[in-house]
Structure formats: C-alpha cells, structure tokens
Design an enzyme around this catalytic site. Structure first.
Site, PDB file in Angstrom:
ATOM      1  N   ASP A  94      -1.423   4.398  -6.587  1.00 52.52           N
ATOM      2  CA  ASP A  94      -0.003   4.439  -6.232  1.00 52.52           C
ATOM      3  C   ASP A  94       0.691   5.638  -6.858  1.00 52.52           C
ATOM      4  O   ASP A  94       1.751   6.048  -6.395  1.00 52.52           O
ATOM      5  CB  ASP A  94       0.676   3.147  -6.681  1.00 52.52           C
ATOM      6  CG  ASP A  94       0.284   1.976  -5.805  1.00 52.52           C
ATOM      7  OD1 ASP A  94       1.089   1.622  -4.921  1.00 52.52           O
ATOM      8  OD2 ASP A  94      -0.811   1.433  -5.984  1.00 52.52           O
TER       9      ASP A  94
ATOM     10  N   ARG B 155      10.563  -0.588  -4.124  1.00 54.50           N
ATOM     11  CA  ARG B 155       9.380  -0.694  -4.989  1.00 54.50           C
ATOM     12  C   ARG B 155       9.415   0.497  -5.946  1.00 54.50           C
ATOM     13  O   ARG B 155       9.422   1.651  -5.484  1.00 54.50           O
ATOM     14  CB  ARG B 155       8.074  -0.662  -4.185  1.00 54.50           C
ATOM     15  CG  ARG B 155       7.850  -1.812  -3.226  1.00 54.50           C
ATOM     16  CD  ARG B 155       7.602  -3.143  -3.914  1.00 54.50           C
ATOM     17  NE  ARG B 155       6.427  -3.171  -4.768  1.00 54.50           N
ATOM     18  CZ  ARG B 155       5.185  -3.422  -4.355  1.00 54.50           C
ATOM     19  NH1 ARG B 155       4.935  -3.647  -3.068  1.00 54.50           N
ATOM     20  NH2 ARG B 155       4.183  -3.473  -5.220  1.00 54.50           N
TER      21      ARG B 155
ATOM     22  N   GLY C  50       0.857  -1.174   0.000  1.00 54.95           N
ATOM     23  CA  GLY C  50       0.000   0.000   0.000  1.00 54.95           C
ATOM     24  C   GLY C  50       0.889   1.219   0.000  1.00 54.95           C
ATOM     25  O   GLY C  50       1.788   1.363   0.842  1.00 54.95           O
ATOM     26  N   ALA C  51       0.675   2.113  -0.974  1.00 63.41           N
ATOM     27  CA  ALA C  51       1.605   3.229  -1.179  1.00 63.41           C
ATOM     28  C   ALA C  51       1.873   4.058   0.081  1.00 63.41           C
ATOM     29  O   ALA C  51       3.038   4.313   0.419  1.00 63.41           O
ATOM     30  CB  ALA C  51       1.099   4.124  -2.321  1.00 63.41           C
TER      31      ALA C  51
END
Length: 348
Positions: free
Chosen positions: A239, A89, A49-50
């Site tokens: 995101d 990420r 989850g961003a």
C-alpha cells in the site's frame, strides 16, 4: 481470463462497485452516482486494494464534477469532494496520488462542463494505465522468479492482490497469473488473511475461477509451510513503499518476511509506481490505520470473542527493506533495496 474479474465498472454516469465483503457467497454490485457514495464504498471496504482505491476515488471526483457542473462555485465543490475522498483510507498512497492527479487537471479549466469532460478522461486513463502496469509487473516479477528455477515453483501470497484489488490482472497475484500462463507455477499457497479473510474469500475465488492451482492455509500455518522448504518465494503487494524501501502492506506481511528470511525463501513486493512515496524517509513515518475491534470480535453477525474485550486491529504493518529481496514496479526491478542508498532512484 483475468480481466473477466473486475472490482469496478465505469458506466459513464455512475460507478458500479463489486461489494467484496459479500464474496465468495454472493456477487453483489452497487451503483454510485455521487462522490459521497464512492467515499462510503472505499471506507467500508466494498472496494479495497491500493490501486482499486485510487481508481475508484478518481471516478468519485468525476461524479462530484457532474453534480457541480452548473454551480457557480463548481471548482470549490470539486475540491471539497477531493478533500473528503482523501479521508476515506489514510494509508494507501495510491488514493492521494490519484486525487492529486485529478486535482491537477483543474488547472486552466474555465467551466464546470469542461471540468467534467477533462476529469472523466483522466479517470479512465488512470484505470487503463493501471491495467497495463499490472501486466508489465507480472512479466518482470515472473522473470525474476524463473531466473533461479529449474521448473515450476510453489509460492506463498498474503491478502488479495489480484484483479479485484487493481485495474486488472493484479500486482503480486499478477505475477502468479503470469507464472501460471507460462506453465511455471506448481502451486500458489494463500494465507486466509484475518480478519477480513481476503485470501480465502477473494484470492481463492479468483484462482479457482481461472484454474490456477491453489491451496488455502490458516495464517498461523505459514511458518510450517515455509519450514517444509517447498515454497521458494513469498509474493506480496504494497500500500506504500517509502524512500528507503520499507513497505507498508496488509497486517501479517512482516510476519511472513521474518519467516521467509529464517527459512531461506525470497520476498518479492509487487506494486505500481503510484505506491512509491519518496517524501517519507522510512517506515516510521507511515500512518497505520486502526480499525474497529469488532472486526476481530465478530465474524459476520456471530460473536467469536467476549463482548467488550479490548482489541488491537491495525490494518497494515511495516516490513523493513532489509527483509525484502526484490521490489517490482512497472518501471523496473530493485533487488536488495536495503543495500542501496536511494533504492527508488531507478524507478522513474
């Protein structure tokens, strides 16, 4: 209730991470005392989850500062950790936003000990600000949905955008929570969200814990659900939101936006302002993370596809602004972003 669900806890000398890969069967927490461990927690999707990724990375920088406190080259060690965490990420812009903010704190710092104190305060501030922003987004998004409603609504969401993905309450699921609190939610339908099943493992877990009326559906049933006319809104997170309003989100979001447009449902994107990327003109400039094909070929330890079969496994897709009805951040609401020359201009 929602703040009882948290993805990370800062203990002052370590970061505790709830291993979301193990939910809903087990609640397993890992403690990390260095930035390398936080890198692994992010890269391996223990935390996802961003917003939660950005928060975790900020605490990773603090742990790097603690480790380098007494070194002559403490600043270099911290900056090296920031660079390494940035590789965990590639798509979630919150990661880079949080790391830039932490790096900015190093200006004018004269010692490793001072850096530790300043960076810890900043990481805690990032965490607390995200929780407050989520509450604000929940209110704004719920207001929009209730404008055209004469009673409780049914909505559809994808992936997990709840407290597990943020600093508290959630982004898209935060809107769902707020509707539930107001008595304005009839049902939230949840895509299972292959291949990591964040909808079935995480969103359903959060909703069931909090008594939110919910129903799980296989991803490919979304068209049938929307065709029924029961679902008024598709509510998703993001995101990354780029300058023209295009949105990168969990793979499958584009499918839902196309289906929603066809069947007359609204599409709402809910994300913190830290997700806004004004430097990238449109969605073609977003780097889409490609993950190991074994995520498709296996479920846990069980093979569900022939060994060695080729796999296409992008984690995100890009939904054009033209398919989005509303973008909600804590800084405000943008309706029909594709109709604006600079849709993010009002979000300052």
């Amino acid at each position: 209730m929602s703040e009882q669900v948290v993805p990370v806890i800062w203990r002052g000398d370590c970061l505790e991470v709830l291993d979301q890969r193990r939910l809903p069967g087990e609640e397993v927490w890992h403690s990390y005392r260095d930035s390398v461990g936080v890198f692994e927690a992010i890269a391996s999707m223990q935390v996802r989850g961003a917003p939660a990724i950005g928060i975790s990375a900020a605490y990773g920088v603090v742990l790097a500062a603690f480790a380098a406190r007494d070194e002559v080259d403490w600043r270099i060690a911290i900056e090296r950790a920031i660079d390494e965490l940035a590789e965990s990420r590639p798509t979630a812009v919150n990661l880079f936003w949080a790391l830039r903010r932490m790096q900015g704190c190093l200006e004018g710092i004269g010692s490793g000990s001072e850096a530790c104190a300043v960076l810890e305060r900043e990481a805690i501030r990032i965490h607390e600000e995200d929780a407050a922003a989520n509450r604000r987004m929940g209110e704004l998004g719920a207001d929009v949905i209730q404008e055209g409603s004469d009673g409780p609504v049914e909505v559809l969401t994808h992936c997990n955008t709840g407290a597990l993905a943020t600093g508290g309450h959630g982004t898209a699921l935060g809107v769902v929570r707020t509707l539930h609190e107001r008595g304005a939610l009839s049902m939230v339908h949840m895509d299972e969200t292959r291949p990591w099943l964040q909808g079935s493992r995480l969103t359903a877990w959060e909703c069931m814990r909090e008594g939110i009326r919910c129903s799980l559906n296989v991803d490919s049933a979304a068209a049938t659900l929307l065709a029924s006319g029961r679902v008024r809104w598709v509510i998703v997170g993001a995101d990354r939101i780029v300058a023209n309003g295009d949105v990168a989100n969990k793979i499958g979001t584009l499918n839902l936006a196309i289906l929603a447009r066809h069947f007359g449902a609204g599409v709402m994107v809910v994300a913190p302002a830290s997700t806004l990327d004004r430097e990238t003109p449109d969605g073609s400039g977003i780097v889409i993370e490609q993950r190991d094909g074994n995520e498709l070929r296996r479920v846990g330890e069980r093979d569900i596809a022939p060994a060695g079969v080729a796999a296409f496994n992008p984690v995100f897709d890009v939904t054009p602004a033209a398919l989005i009805d509303v973008i909600v951040t804590e800084q405000g609401v943008v309706r029909n972003p594709a109709r604006h020359t600079n849709p993010l201009a009002s979000l300052v």
